[in-house]
Design an enzyme around this catalytic site. Structure first.
Site, short mmCIF file in Angstrom:
data_model
loop_
_atom_site.label_atom_id
_atom_site.label_comp_id
_atom_site.label_asym_id
_atom_site.label_seq_id
_atom_site.Cartn_x
_atom_site.Cartn_y
_atom_site.Cartn_z
N SER A 146 41.48 40.40 43.57
CA SER A 146 42.49 39.41 42.89
C SER A 146 43.82 39.76 44.29
CB SER A 146 43.30 39.73 41.64
OG SER A 146 44.01 38.88 41.00
N TYR A 159 45.57 44.27 33.62
CA TYR A 159 44.41 43.63 34.68
C TYR A 159 44.78 43.57 36.27
CZ TYR A 159 42.78 39.21 37.24
OH TYR A 159 41.90 38.27 38.33
P1 NAP Z 1 37.08 32.20 33.17
O1 NAP Z 1 37.62 30.80 34.10
O2 NAP Z 1 37.77 32.88 32.31
O3 NAP Z 1 35.56 32.51 33.63
C1 NAP Z 1 35.00 33.82 33.22
C2 NAP Z 1 33.85 34.39 33.06
O4 NAP Z 1 33.28 35.62 32.92
C3 NAP Z 1 32.78 33.22 32.16
O5 NAP Z 1 31.52 32.51 33.00
C4 NAP Z 1 32.74 34.51 31.36
O6 NAP Z 1 31.48 33.85 30.89
C5 NAP Z 1 32.34 35.67 31.75
N1 NAP Z 1 32.47 36.59 30.74
C6 NAP Z 1 34.73 37.27 30.57
N2 NAP Z 1 34.03 38.27 30.10
C7 NAP Z 1 32.87 38.74 29.83
C8 NAP Z 1 31.88 39.44 28.47
N3 NAP Z 1 32.16 40.66 28.49
N4 NAP Z 1 29.96 39.79 29.26
C9 NAP Z 1 29.26 38.65 30.16
N5 NAP Z 1 30.28 37.69 31.08
C10 NAP Z 1 31.89 37.84 30.10
O7 NAP Z 1 37.63 32.87 35.21
P2 NAP Z 1 37.68 32.78 36.61
O8 NAP Z 1 39.25 32.65 36.77
O9 NAP Z 1 36.55 32.31 36.76
O10 NAP Z 1 37.66 34.40 36.80
C11 NAP Z 1 36.36 34.81 37.53
C12 NAP Z 1 36.67 35.85 37.88
O11 NAP Z 1 37.98 35.92 39.28
C13 NAP Z 1 37.07 37.02 37.21
O12 NAP Z 1 36.92 38.07 38.34
C14 NAP Z 1 39.20 36.82 37.73
O13 NAP Z 1 39.59 37.86 37.33
C15 NAP Z 1 39.22 37.15 38.27
N6 NAP Z 1 40.34 36.01 39.40
C16 NAP Z 1 40.54 34.64 38.97
C17 NAP Z 1 41.48 34.06 39.38
C18 NAP Z 1 42.27 32.91 39.17
O14 NAP Z 1 42.92 32.61 39.32
N7 NAP Z 1 41.24 32.45 38.23
C19 NAP Z 1 42.20 35.01 40.51
C20 NAP Z 1 41.85 36.08 41.10
C21 NAP Z 1 40.94 36.76 40.31
P3 NAP Z 1 31.73 33.71 29.28
O15 NAP Z 1 33.00 33.86 28.32
O16 NAP Z 1 30.58 32.89 28.22
O17 NAP Z 1 31.74 35.80 28.20
#
Ligand code: NAP
Length: 254
Positions: A146, A159
């Site tokens: 991140s 986080y």
């Molecule tokens: P998101 O849309 O909230 O998706 C998160 C995913 O993780 C979903 O598929 C969710 O599925 C799964 N998940 C969460 N908790 C889980 C658990 N306990 N067991 C199994 N699956 C779980 O988030 P995103 O933005 O795509 O983020 C994906 C990754 O990128 C994360 O690590 C996040 O920290 C990182 N990231 C995101 C951003 C951003 O700007 N969006 C920036 C930097 C880093 P279910 O809810 O169905 O379990």
């Protein structure tokens, strides 16, 4: 050697992508499938839509519905992938959560919940995968870091701690595993429009403050992570080890 399509091909490869039900994980799973990999998908919720898209790309999909906060399920995720596809070549540790509250009020529950999903399971699942990969002498492990692997952030103590640790773990794993044929790298997304960032892009003030700082002048989309994921999973990145690549529209350049 000239760059060519086969350099980026994942034909015959087997991947496991966590957090594949939506957002960044879904885009990465599809990108790997389109590059030729069979893909095992992990999330707590229904994975039918992502699986159908993987199959529409002509690849096999394995749905592994599981809660990654439950460490008892982790060994079977690798075992079932190997059983279905014969091996595991690529692990993408993408699943992650965020909890927002001021530091002075931040609860231990919010600390533990985020650290379990964003860090502890990344360590344990990587260990399971590496135990399968090391005897085979090859494998690619990709973590999702991140901007808060580099910066402090605000209102997100667990986080920031978890994602800073993911960058450190990427380096440690590189040091121990590169000589065994395993490449470990991380992708650090900038501000990507997903459910996880809704609280920011839904708030006009936070949205403006973020956009004012992104040289590219727009939010990232989950599909902006596709190219780097295929690169790090493929032969094209054969000498990239222990590095965290920012895909941020220039955020860190400011
Ligand atoms: P998101 O849309 O909230 O998706 C998160 C995913 O993780 C979903 O598929 C969710 O599925 C799964 N998940 C969460 N908790 C889980 C658990 N306990 N067991 C199994 N699956 C779980 O988030 P995103 O933005 O795509 O983020 C994906 C990754 O990128 C994360 O690590 C996040 O920290 C990182 N990231 C995101 C951003 C951003 O700007 N969006 C920036 C930097 C880093 P279910 O809810 O169905 O379990």
């Amino acid at each position: 050697m000239k760059p060519n399509d086969s350099l980026f091909s994942l034909a015959g490869k087997s991947a496991l992508v966590t957090g594949a039900s939506r957002g960044i994980g879904r885009s990465i799973a599809l990108a790997l499938a389109e590059a030729g990999a069979d893909v095992a998908l992990v999330a707590r919720s229904d994975l039918a839509e992502t699986a159908a898209a993987v199959e529409a790309a002509g690849r096999r999909a394995l749905r592994l519905q599981a809660d990654l906060a439950d460490k008892a399920v982790l060994p079977r995720l690798v075992a079932e992938t190997v059983e279905a596809f014969g091996k595991l070549d690529i692990l993408v540790n993408n699943a992650g959560i965020i909890r927002r509250a001021p530091f002075l009020e931040f609860t231990e529950d919010d600390w533990d919940a985020v650290m379990d999903v964003n860090l502890k399971h990344v360590f344990l699942l990587s260990q399971e995968a590496a135990r399968h990969m090391v005897p085979r002498g090859s494998g690619k492990i990709i973590h999702i870091a991140s901007m808060l692997s580099y910066q402090g952030g605000i209102l997100v103590p667990s986080y920031t701690a978890s994602k800073s640790a993911v960058m450190g773990l990427t380096r440690l794993m590189c040091n121990e595993l590169a000589g065994k044929g395993i490449q470990v790298n991380a992708i650090a997304p900038g501000y990507i429009a997903t459910e996880a960032t809704r609280a920011l892009w839904d708030d006009p003030d936070r949205n403006r403050a973020i956009l004012d700082r992104v040289p590219a002048g727009r939010w990232g989309q989950p599909d902006d992570l596709r190219g780097i994921a295929v690169f790090l999973a493929s032969e094209a990145s054969a000498y990239v080890n222990g590095f965290t690549v920012a895909i941020d529209g220039g955020w860190l350049a400011r």
